[in-house]
Each structure stands twice: as C-alpha cells, then as structure tokens.
Design a protein around this motif. Structure first.
Motif, PDB file in Angstrom:
ATOM      1  N   MET A 125      56.418  41.446  46.513  1.00  0.00           N
ATOM      2  CA  MET A 125      56.835  41.623  47.907  1.00  0.00           C
ATOM      3  C   MET A 125      55.787  40.979  48.818  1.00  0.00           C
ATOM      4  N   ILE A 126      56.233  40.228  49.813  1.00  0.00           N
ATOM      5  CA  ILE A 126      55.318  39.611  50.778  1.00  0.00           C
ATOM      6  C   ILE A 126      55.250  40.541  51.987  1.00  0.00           C
ATOM      7  N   VAL A 127      54.212  41.362  52.016  1.00  0.00           N
ATOM      8  CA  VAL A 127      54.130  42.403  53.041  1.00  0.00           C
ATOM      9  C   VAL A 127      53.220  41.929  54.169  1.00  0.00           C
ATOM     10  N   GLY A 128      53.794  41.142  55.062  1.00  0.00           N
ATOM     11  CA  GLY A 128      53.062  40.580  56.192  1.00  0.00           C
ATOM     12  C   GLY A 128      53.902  39.508  56.860  1.00  0.00           C
ATOM     13  N   TYR A 129      53.442  39.048  58.017  1.00  0.00           N
ATOM     14  CA  TYR A 129      54.183  38.050  58.785  1.00  0.00           C
ATOM     15  C   TYR A 129      53.435  36.715  58.809  1.00  0.00           C
ATOM     16  N   ASN A 130      54.212  35.626  58.986  1.00  0.00           N
ATOM     17  CA  ASN A 130      53.640  34.289  59.173  1.00  0.00           C
ATOM     18  C   ASN A 130      52.625  33.942  58.083  1.00  0.00           C
ATOM     19  N   VAL A 131      53.009  34.197  56.846  1.00  0.00           N
ATOM     20  CA  VAL A 131      52.127  33.910  55.715  1.00  0.00           C
ATOM     21  C   VAL A 131      52.096  32.408  55.471  1.00  0.00           C
ATOM     22  N   ASP A 132      50.912  31.824  55.485  1.00  0.00           N
ATOM     23  CA  ASP A 132      50.773  30.373  55.363  1.00  0.00           C
ATOM     24  C   ASP A 132      49.677  30.050  54.353  1.00  0.00           C
ATOM     25  N   GLY A 133      50.043  29.419  53.272  1.00  0.00           N
ATOM     26  CA  GLY A 133      49.054  29.023  52.267  1.00  0.00           C
ATOM     27  C   GLY A 133      48.958  30.012  51.124  1.00  0.00           C
ATOM     28  N   TYR A 134      48.452  29.520  49.990  1.00  0.00           N
ATOM     29  CA  TYR A 134      48.404  30.314  48.767  1.00  0.00           C
ATOM     30  C   TYR A 134      47.470  31.512  48.896  1.00  0.00           C
ATOM     31  N   SER A 135      46.298  31.311  49.504  1.00  0.00           N
ATOM     32  CA  SER A 135      45.334  32.410  49.602  1.00  0.00           C
ATOM     33  C   SER A 135      45.885  33.548  50.452  1.00  0.00           C
ATOM     34  N   GLU A 136      46.577  33.201  51.545  1.00  0.00           N
ATOM     35  CA  GLU A 136      47.169  34.231  52.398  1.00  0.00           C
ATOM     36  C   GLU A 136      48.321  34.922  51.689  1.00  0.00           C
ATOM     37  N   LEU A 137      49.084  34.128  50.921  1.00  0.00           N
ATOM     38  CA  LEU A 137      50.181  34.702  50.145  1.00  0.00           C
ATOM     39  C   LEU A 137      49.643  35.707  49.136  1.00  0.00           C
ATOM     40  N   LYS A 138      48.563  35.354  48.488  1.00  0.00           N
ATOM     41  CA  LYS A 138      47.972  36.228  47.479  1.00  0.00           C
ATOM     42  C   LYS A 138      47.485  37.540  48.096  1.00  0.00           C
ATOM     43  N   ASN A 139      46.973  37.476  49.334  1.00  0.00           N
ATOM     44  CA  ASN A 139      46.459  38.672  50.008  1.00  0.00           C
ATOM     45  C   ASN A 139      47.569  39.617  50.450  1.00  0.00           C
ATOM     46  N   THR A 140      48.724  39.056  50.778  1.00  0.00           N
ATOM     47  CA  THR A 140      49.818  39.896  51.289  1.00  0.00           C
ATOM     48  C   THR A 140      50.798  40.319  50.195  1.00  0.00           C
ATOM     49  N   ALA A 141      50.718  39.691  49.021  1.00  0.00           N
ATOM     50  CA  ALA A 141      51.675  39.979  47.946  1.00  0.00           C
ATOM     51  C   ALA A 141      51.343  41.297  47.241  1.00  0.00           C
ATOM     52  N   VAL A 142      52.377  42.105  47.042  1.00  0.00           N
ATOM     53  CA  VAL A 142      52.240  43.363  46.299  1.00  0.00           C
ATOM     54  C   VAL A 142      53.328  43.381  45.234  1.00  0.00           C
ATOM     55  N   SER A 143      52.937  43.597  44.007  1.00  0.00           N
ATOM     56  CA  SER A 143      53.889  43.617  42.903  1.00  0.00           C
ATOM     57  C   SER A 143      54.753  44.873  42.949  1.00  0.00           C
ATOM     58  N   LEU A 144      56.056  44.684  42.849  1.00  0.00           N
ATOM     59  CA  LEU A 144      56.952  45.842  42.777  1.00  0.00           C
ATOM     60  C   LEU A 144      56.673  46.653  41.520  1.00  0.00           C
ATOM     61  N   GLU A 145      56.269  45.979  40.465  1.00  0.00           N
ATOM     62  CA  GLU A 145      55.939  46.682  39.226  1.00  0.00           C
ATOM     63  C   GLU A 145      54.747  47.618  39.446  1.00  0.00           C
ATOM     64  N   TRP A 146      53.763  47.170  40.250  1.00  0.00           N
ATOM     65  CA  TRP A 146      52.614  48.032  40.568  1.00  0.00           C
ATOM     66  C   TRP A 146      53.088  49.267  41.334  1.00  0.00           C
ATOM     67  N   VAL A 147      54.006  49.074  42.273  1.00  0.00           N
ATOM     68  CA  VAL A 147      54.535  50.196  43.052  1.00  0.00           C
ATOM     69  C   VAL A 147      55.245  51.186  42.128  1.00  0.00           C
ATOM     70  N   ILE A 148      56.100  50.679  41.247  1.00  0.00           N
ATOM     71  CA  ILE A 148      56.846  51.535  40.319  1.00  0.00           C
ATOM     72  C   ILE A 148      55.892  52.372  39.468  1.00  0.00           C
ATOM     73  N   ASN A 149      54.896  51.710  38.878  1.00  0.00           N
ATOM     74  CA  ASN A 149      53.954  52.414  37.999  1.00  0.00           C
ATOM     75  C   ASN A 149      53.084  53.400  38.770  1.00  0.00           C
ATOM     76  N   SER A 150      52.622  52.994  39.948  1.00  0.00           N
ATOM     77  CA  SER A 150      51.747  53.860  40.752  1.00  0.00           C
ATOM     78  C   SER A 150      52.476  55.123  41.191  1.00  0.00           C
ATOM     79  N   LEU A 151      53.720  54.970  41.631  1.00  0.00           N
ATOM     80  CA  LEU A 151      54.479  56.131  42.085  1.00  0.00           C
ATOM     81  C   LEU A 151      54.865  57.035  40.917  1.00  0.00           C
ATOM     82  N   GLU A 152      55.191  56.431  39.794  1.00  0.00           N
ATOM     83  CA  GLU A 152      55.545  57.234  38.618  1.00  0.00           C
ATOM     84  C   GLU A 152      54.350  58.081  38.169  1.00  0.00           C
ATOM     85  N   ASN A 153      53.148  57.538  38.314  1.00  0.00           N
ATOM     86  CA  ASN A 153      51.940  58.264  37.909  1.00  0.00           C
ATOM     87  C   ASN A 153      51.591  59.415  38.847  1.00  0.00           C
ATOM     88  N   LYS A 154      52.275  59.523  39.973  1.00  0.00           N
ATOM     89  CA  LYS A 154      52.030  60.631  40.894  1.00  0.00           C
ATOM     90  C   LYS A 154      52.542  61.957  40.325  1.00  0.00           C
TER      91      LYS A 154
END
Length: 230
Positions: A125-154
């Motif tokens: 998921m790209i969680v941010g606006y006006n993302v420009d360039g690979y480094s910025e993309l990497k900073n705003t990207a959050v894996s849905l798989e990480w979300v699934i696993n993190s929430l399941e571990n709650k």
C-alpha cells in the motif's frame, strides 16, 4: 425465627445473582471492535479523490452500524486527509492493544503496487501523497502482508483485513471510471441484525481480502467508489 429465615433467603438470592453474573457467556460481556480505516481522501487527482472519499464514507457508515446490532463497543481509528501516512498507519497498528474476545477490522483505500521480484500475493500500500521516486516510494510503502500478520498477532477473536488498491507494477495507471456497472447498492435498511451478531459476536478467525490479485489493477469510480463499497 421468621426474620432469620428471611435474611437467610435474601443472602442466598444475592449470592446466586452474583454467581450468575460472573458466569455470563463471553458473547454477552463487553467486547470492543477496533476499526482502522486508512483512506487517501486528499489525492491530487480529483476523480480519484472523489472515489476514495465515497468509499470511505460507505465503509465507515457500515462500521458505525455494527454497535447498533451487537454488544460491541466501537473504538475507531480513521486516518484520512493529512493523517494519511505510513508512519501513522504503523504507529496505530503497533500501539493497538486488545483482548482475546475483541474484533479488529482494518480497511485500506488508496494506491497499491507490487515489486517485480515479489513472492507474496498481497500488495504493498502506498500510504502518502505525491510520491515521487523509488526512495520516497520505499518510505511510504507498507506491506499488506505485514498488516495481516501484525493484527493477527494482537490475539483478537476475529481479525478482518481488507485492502482496495492495485496489485500491479508501479507505473500501471489506476483505472478510473465514472461509474461501475453491475453493482448492487448495500441494502443497509433491510439488514438482518442477527447476521451482524453471527459475524462480529460469534465468529472467530482471520479474514483477509484484496480487491486485486497479483498483476491486476483495481478500479475506482468517482460516483460509486470501489468494488467493495460501491
């Protein structure tokens, strides 16, 4: 003698009442629905902005019906507008604490993508606006798989994770339509309250869903929102 008998009966009655309250089934005790909704409602593209706002309004309207039909208390975390950021998303999930009989519902609406060498079927998921360039993309990207696993571990009784976003390459444009044909509106006014109880009070496990499979884009409409909420 009669007075002693009366007080004895009164004591037994109170004791039984306390015991019954302690033995109430878990489903009747206080439960919390933790609703986390992340939506890019300030997207620079006006059509996309309208579509995501439409989706956000529809899903939150649905979420806020749940306490009316169940015994769940609603604890909502809505990240939209200027709060739509990867840091806010991660902090919200990392700081979430729940009990074993609670419910977590996570819903994301925005841009998504996948890396060329990615093996997971779930999008980033790209969680941010006006993302420009690979480094910025990497900073705003959050894996849905990480979300699934993190929430399941709650350790909640039921965890639902849903994402409305693309699961294709970074440079694939989002398909935007005026309306989406074939959609039937949610018949909220004729819902059966028992269905809410069956899902949110009596069900357990993990439900995870994405609006697109690997290599596929996700359609949004400024009139209808996305497929899941249209």
């Amino acid at each position: 003698m009669k007075r002693k008998t009366f007080y004895h009966i009164l004591f037994i009655t109170k004791t039984i009442s306390v015991f019954l309250l302690m033995c109430l089934p878990i489903a009747a005790q206080t439960q919390t629905l933790y609703a986390i909704v992340i939506a890019g409602t300030n997207m620079p593209d006006n059509t996309l902005k309208k579509g995501l706002t439409k989706s956000f309004n529809e899903i939150t309207k649905e979420i806020e019906l749940i306490p009316q039909y169940t015994n769940l208390r609603l604890d909502k975390h809505y990240l939209t507008g200027n709060d739509f950021s990867s840091n806010n998303l991660r902090n919200t999930i990392n700081n979430l604490q729940c009990n074993s009989n609670d419910v977590i519902l996570f819903y994301y609406e925005g841009h998504g993508f996948r890396y060329n060498d990615q093996t997971s079927k779930w999008p980033y998921m790209i969680v941010g606006y006006n993302v420009d360039g690979y480094s910025e993309l990497k900073n705003t990207a959050v894996s849905l798989e990480w979300v699934i696993n993190s929430l399941e571990n709650k350790g909640a009784r039921l965890t639902i994770t849903i994402a409305e976003c693309c699961n294709s390459g970074v440079n694939v444009p989002v398909p935007i339509q005026k309306s989406i044909k074939g959609l039937a509106p949610l018949a909220i006014n004729i819902r059966n309250p028992e269905r809410y109880k069956e899902l949110y009070e009596y069900s357990s496990g993990t439900i995870s869903a994405s609006s697109s499979k690997p290599g596929q884009a996700s359609v949004v409409s400024d009139d209808d929102g996305g497929y899941f909420t249209g």
